[in-house]
Design an enzyme around this catalytic site. Structure first.
Site, PDB file in Angstrom:
ATOM      1  N   GLY A  41       0.838  -1.197   0.000  1.00  0.00           N
ATOM      2  CA  GLY A  41       0.000   0.000   0.000  1.00  0.00           C
ATOM      3  C   GLY A  41       0.872   1.245   0.000  1.00  0.00           C
ATOM      4  N   GLY A  43      -0.493   4.589   0.146  1.00  0.00           N
ATOM      5  CA  GLY A  43      -1.195   5.806   0.543  1.00  0.00           C
ATOM      6  C   GLY A  43      -0.351   6.569   1.546  1.00  0.00           C
ATOM      7  CB  ALA A  45      -0.232   4.589   6.484  1.00  0.00           C
ATOM      8  N   GLY A  46       1.496   4.060   3.941  1.00  0.00           N
ATOM      9  CA  GLY A  46       2.461   3.197   3.256  1.00  0.00           C
ATOM     10  C   GLY A  46       3.595   3.974   2.625  1.00  0.00           C
ATOM     11  CB  SER A 285     -14.412  19.053   2.729  1.00  0.00           C
ATOM     12  OG  SER A 285     -13.793  19.391   3.945  1.00  0.00           O
ATOM     13  NE  ARG A 331     -15.686  13.621   9.440  1.00  0.00           N
ATOM     14  CZ  ARG A 331     -14.592  13.359   8.749  1.00  0.00           C
ATOM     15  NH1 ARG A 331     -14.140  12.122   8.658  1.00  0.00           N
ATOM     16  NH2 ARG A 331     -13.950  14.329   8.143  1.00  0.00           N
ATOM     17  CG  HIS A 402     -15.721   9.258   4.787  1.00  0.00           C
ATOM     18  ND1 HIS A 402     -15.159   9.533   3.560  1.00  0.00           N
ATOM     19  CD2 HIS A 402     -14.998   9.970   5.685  1.00  0.00           C
ATOM     20  CE1 HIS A 402     -14.147  10.382   3.730  1.00  0.00           C
ATOM     21  NE2 HIS A 402     -14.018  10.649   4.992  1.00  0.00           N
ATOM     22  NE  ARG A 436     -11.084   9.073   9.940  1.00  0.00           N
ATOM     23  CZ  ARG A 436     -11.309  10.196   9.249  1.00  0.00           C
ATOM     24  NH1 ARG A 436     -10.866  11.354   9.695  1.00  0.00           N
ATOM     25  NH2 ARG A 436     -11.979  10.157   8.120  1.00  0.00           N
ATOM     26  CG  LEU A 442      -5.477  13.484   5.762  1.00  0.00           C
ATOM     27  CD1 LEU A 442      -5.416  14.840   5.070  1.00  0.00           C
ATOM     28  CD2 LEU A 442      -5.335  12.390   4.723  1.00  0.00           C
TER      29      LEU A 442
END
Lengths: 638, 264
Positions: A41, A43, A45-46, A285, A331, A402, A436, A442
């Site tokens: 991965g 993204g 993190a990867g 957003s 959220r 999401h 979250r 991010l």
């Protein structure tokens, strides 16, 4: 002894990470180059992990399903990234970010991990700016901040509505610099289909080359997975089309426990569903809620054009119900309130399954130019999709799947229950509890990749004898055969239904019974329907073309096969968690005013599921959560 | 389900089919019947593909992922225009309300020597990754940074850097250039990094290496027609190419022998 040892070091939380870093073993520079590390991965993190590990001198092999690492879905994150910089002098601190995140997660995250996340958040901003990430600035040249849901301070850094893109490109560039230095070798268009264990330790992966169909093996001394979340189990979600649980699910089948699969986040502000052929949902957003006001008509079934509905006939329900957080309620809370309004028959738009997000007051107060400067690209995107101009007409929004807080269980060092398998970012379960907060994904991805794994992986390598294993080892052959036989099985069905038709049906079941609210009867129904659907899938799916070739239908079929199994586990998890918390809302467990009602006595724990083999019920393990620094309390945003 | 004011239209598609890079391709015709005008262009193709799969035929292969216009994965030529008729829009964000009932739509892949066809509408754009790895970065290892606000950057500079950094790497610039030049892509990155104080140390080496890599990949030269910028879904400005050229010239005129940046 419980099978789940979080390896939390102990001692005061403020110095825990520093003390732990000092006590961890190191790998000396000359030995680092002898270690191979696989990162799956690319993204946030990867890519950040691959870059940081490459910089340290490890030999990194980075894998992604995309044609280029820059396509990973972190690229689509819009609003921002949190950091406890307190540049606004408005009362922010590491402690406050820690507190907000624990509370936002409805007291279902591990304190030690979250505290560390808050601590390293500031380093992330420093590093990204040093990399040239063009974050928004004030006229004086200093960085700009905005506020986000679930917080009363402004700690969110952003790059217009493209924060994820800019941070991802930063991490991608850092990784490509290591590719140039030959510290990182890139393997694109590869999908991980199995994890290889030798003597119980993660020692490699098996992938399918998506161009040639070849099944390939790669060995390493440790495997890092950063393969994202599983919202696509709902078919319609804000995730990209290639987002899947497959890599994580295969690791789960090899022994990595899957934690809290029922914790899914339904984001309150997405563009509503428009038709049966819709392939994905698009997020608007959360930052829009800084200036947009959410409302529905007071009257049921009011079909008037929004401009014809006078102020006193509008219900700005978030401001009414949550006067202190208003439109910036978290959220899970905002999503549920939207659902209540629609259930009351006060939804808007042609479908009646939407609420308004209105910028009229902000445009009157700040001017159209200022709104366009902040949100221009989002307004354009909205107009392209809906054909309506949000400067003139309120946006229609509705919640959509999401993000998934659940994921592979990891300890404080981000290692799964398989020694040598580390899991970062959305793919793990660790930091967000049952919900979250915005702009925290991010932050977590980059914290894990840049600032946690570089330390903890060294400690693992220094403590474990890392015998070199060749890909000709029997364990690799077995894993290759498993992958090949699953592909042959899929190709051999030659049924009558397309892969998407199964995926859509699964999505409908999950949304209906394991979506924004769940209850015992619904979950029981889902648990009857999913196994039947799975059986039909394996008897009637149609995969055209060949396996030794570019075959997108085959790729999708493999992913849907895994989603069918995951969906079932999510329902079991939701059924057994007899409380409401964060995004997991059980109709049976609510306060008189419709808020989530936790049961701290019986459910203040992480549920981590152990695979017991095909067709067998999985075992539910518990990691008890202790709140020593923040007092357990009923969450309130009123 | 009820979106906005959707209606259904029928279209004829002429689609480029090519089994692999080694085999010759051809146009094939398909009917797209009952397409909702609320659907995106890719959802229209999904619908055609579902019917092909049901008939046991191979679906039209195309790259796509986020479907919200930011990942840069999708892209092909529609009626001669990269990403289709709508300005500043990727194909995933192009909606069928922009087309008329009964229209014939021609769809073909990006055509450039440096972007070989993989299958149907899929092309190989890994040349872009190699260009970035040749210098499209700022050399800073993790853990070395000072406090982010120690380095104020004037807002106009930060905004200019951001505008260049918006590039999504889709390749529309190359596909729409008669020379198949990648100048806009390379210039966007050169310009993003050279606008910032952090990027100064290695700016000369960067532009030299990136331009050399672009040429080595087989992209053509730039003759400043501006077709790239007109087709760019993010509206990356042609002035970035002027900036890249001036950076390159400046580097050639002022470079000291034997001095090299980190790895560049």
């Amino acid at each position: 002894m419980s099978k789940l040892d979080s390896q939390t070091p102990g001692g005061p939380i403020e110095s825990m990470w520093d003390d732990h870093k000092f006590h961890m073993k190191l790998v000396n520079p000359a030995n680092k180059r002898k270690h191979n590390i696989i990162v799956v991965g690319t993204g946030l993190a990867g890519a950040s992990a691959a870059a940081a590990l490459g910089e340290m001198g490890y030999n990194v092999k980075a894998f992604c399903v995309h044609e280029s690492p820059r396509r990973a879905h972190s690229v689509a994150a819009q609003g921002g990234i949190n950091a406890a910089k307190n540049y606004k002098n408005d009362g922010d601190s590491v402690n406050r970010l820690f507190y907000d995140t624990i509370k936002g997660g409805d007291f279902r995250a591990r304190e030690a991990n979250v505290y560390r996340l808050a601590q390293v958040s500031a380093n992330i901003i420093d590093h990204c700016v040093a990399q040239g990430v063009p974050l928004a600035r004030e006229y004086g040249g200093l960085l700009s901040n905005r506020s986000f849901g679930g917080a009363q301070v402004s700690r969110t850094f952003y790059a217009r509505g493209q924060t994820g893109q800019q941070l991802l490109i930063g991490a991608y560039q850092a990784m490509m610099r290591q590719v140039d230095k030959k510290q990182v070798t890139l393997f694109t268009r590869r999908e991980m289909l199995d994890l290889v264990l030798v003597n119980g330790q993660a020692k490699g992966i098996v992938v399918r080359n998506l161009l040639t169909g070849a099944i390939e093996s790669y060995e390493a001394d440790a495997v890092v997975m950063a393969t994202g979340g599983y919202s696509n189990v709902f078919f319609l979600s804000t995730n990209a089309m290639a987002c899947a649980v497959t890599a994580a699910w295969k690791a789960h089948k090899r022994g990595a426990f899957f934690a809290n699969p029922c914790y899914t986040q339904i984001h309150p502000t997405c563009i509503p569903v428009a038709g049966d052929m819709q392939s994905k949902l698009t997020l608007m957003s959360e930052s829009l809620r800084n200036d947009g006001r959410v409302w529905v008509p007071k009257m049921q079934g009011d079909k008037r054009h929004p401009s014809q509905i006078p102020e006193n006939e509008r219900d700005y329900y978030l401001e009414r119900v949550y006067p202190s957080f208003g439109n910036l309620a978290p959220r899970d809370v905002s999503s549920r309130q939207a659902k209540y309004r629609v259930d009351e028959g006060r939804g808007v738009g042609p479908s009646g399954v939407a609420v308004y997000l209105d910028f009229k007051d902000a445009i009157n107060r700040l001017g159209k130019a200022a709104i366009s400067e902040k949100y221009g690209n989002l307004f354009e995107m909205y107009e392209k999709i809906t054909g309506e101009n949000p400067y003139e007409m309120p946006m229609r929004i509705y919640p959509a799947p999401h993000y998934t807080m659940g994921g592979l269980w990891v300890d404080y060092n981000l290692m799964s229950t398989i020694p040598g398998l580390f899991v970062l970012g959305e793919a793990n379960f660790s930091d967000h509890g049952a919900n979250r907060l915005g702009a925290s994904a991010l932050m977590q991805g980059l914290a894990d990749g840049y600032f946690v794994i570089p330390y903890t992986i060294g400690n693992y390598l220094a403590n474990h004898k890392t015998e070199k294993i060749s890909t000709t080892h029997d364990s690799f052959k077995e894993a290759e055969n498993r992958a090949k036989s699953e592909i042959s099985k899929l190709m051999a069905v030659k049924g009558s239904r397309t892969v998407d038709s199964f995926h859509k049906e699964l999505g409908r079941i999950m949304w209906e019974y394991c979506g924004m609210s769940r209850n015992k009867d619904g979950l029981a129904k889902a648990l009857q329907q999913i196994p039947k659907l799975k059986e039909q899938f394996w008897n009637d799916v149609k995969v055209p073309g060949d396996a030794n070739y570019v075959n997108p239908e085959l790729e999708k079929a493999g992913r849907v096969a895994d989603f069918l199994e995951l969906g079932e586990l999510m329902c079991h998890d939701a059924l057994e968690r007899q409380e409401s918390c964060g995004g997991h809302f059980r109709d049976e467990f609510q306060t008189p005013d419709g808020e989530a009602k936790r049961d701290d006595e019986n459910f203040c724990h992480v549920a981590a599921w152990e695979w017991n083999g095909e067709g067998k019920k999985q075992t539910r393990h518990k990691e008890e959560l202790k709140f020593e620094n923040i007092k357990l309390a009923q969450r309130s945003y009123k | 389900m009820g979106g906005s004011n959707g209606k259904n239209i029928n279209l004829k598609l002429k689609v480029w089919r090519q089994k692999s890079g080694k085999e010759a391709g051809h146009f094939a015709e398909y009917d797209a019947v009952g397409v909702s005008t609320d659907a995106s262009f890719l959802e229209m193709l999904d619908q055609v593909n579902e019917k092909l799969v049901a008939k046991g035929e191979e679906p039209i292969a195309f790259d796509h992922d986020c479907r919200e216009g930011i990942c840069g994965t999708c892209g092909f030529v529609i009626n001669g225009n990269a990403h289709g008729p709508m300005k500043g829009t990727t194909v995933c964000q192009l909606h069928m309300r922009k087309f008329n009932n009964g229209e014939t739509i021609t769809i073909e892949p990006w055509r450039a020597k440096a972007f070989p066809v993989i299958k149907d509408l899929m092309v190989d754009r890994t040349a872009f990754d190699r260009i970035i790895s040749s210098g499209g970065f700022i050399s800073v290892d993790t853990g070395n940074a000072q406090d982010a606000n120690c380095l104020p950057i004037p807002k106009p500079d930060a905004d200019a850097a951001f505008s260049a950094a918006e590039c999504i790497g889709c390749g529309a610039c190359v596909a729409s250039c008669k020379n198949a030049s990648a100048s806009l892509f390379v210039a966007a990155k050169v310009s993003h990094l050279s606008h910032l104080p952090q990027g100064q140390v290695e700016r000369k080496e960067r532009v030299e290496r990136m331009v050399a890599q672009m040429e080595a990949e087989g992209f053509g030269s730039c003759t400043v027609t501006g077709a790239c910028s007109a087709a760019c879904p993010k509206g990356i400005s042609l002035t970035n190419i002027a900036r890249m050229n001036s950076e390159l010239l400046c580097s050639a005129l002022t470079k000291k022998e034997g001095v090299a940046g980190d790895g560049i």
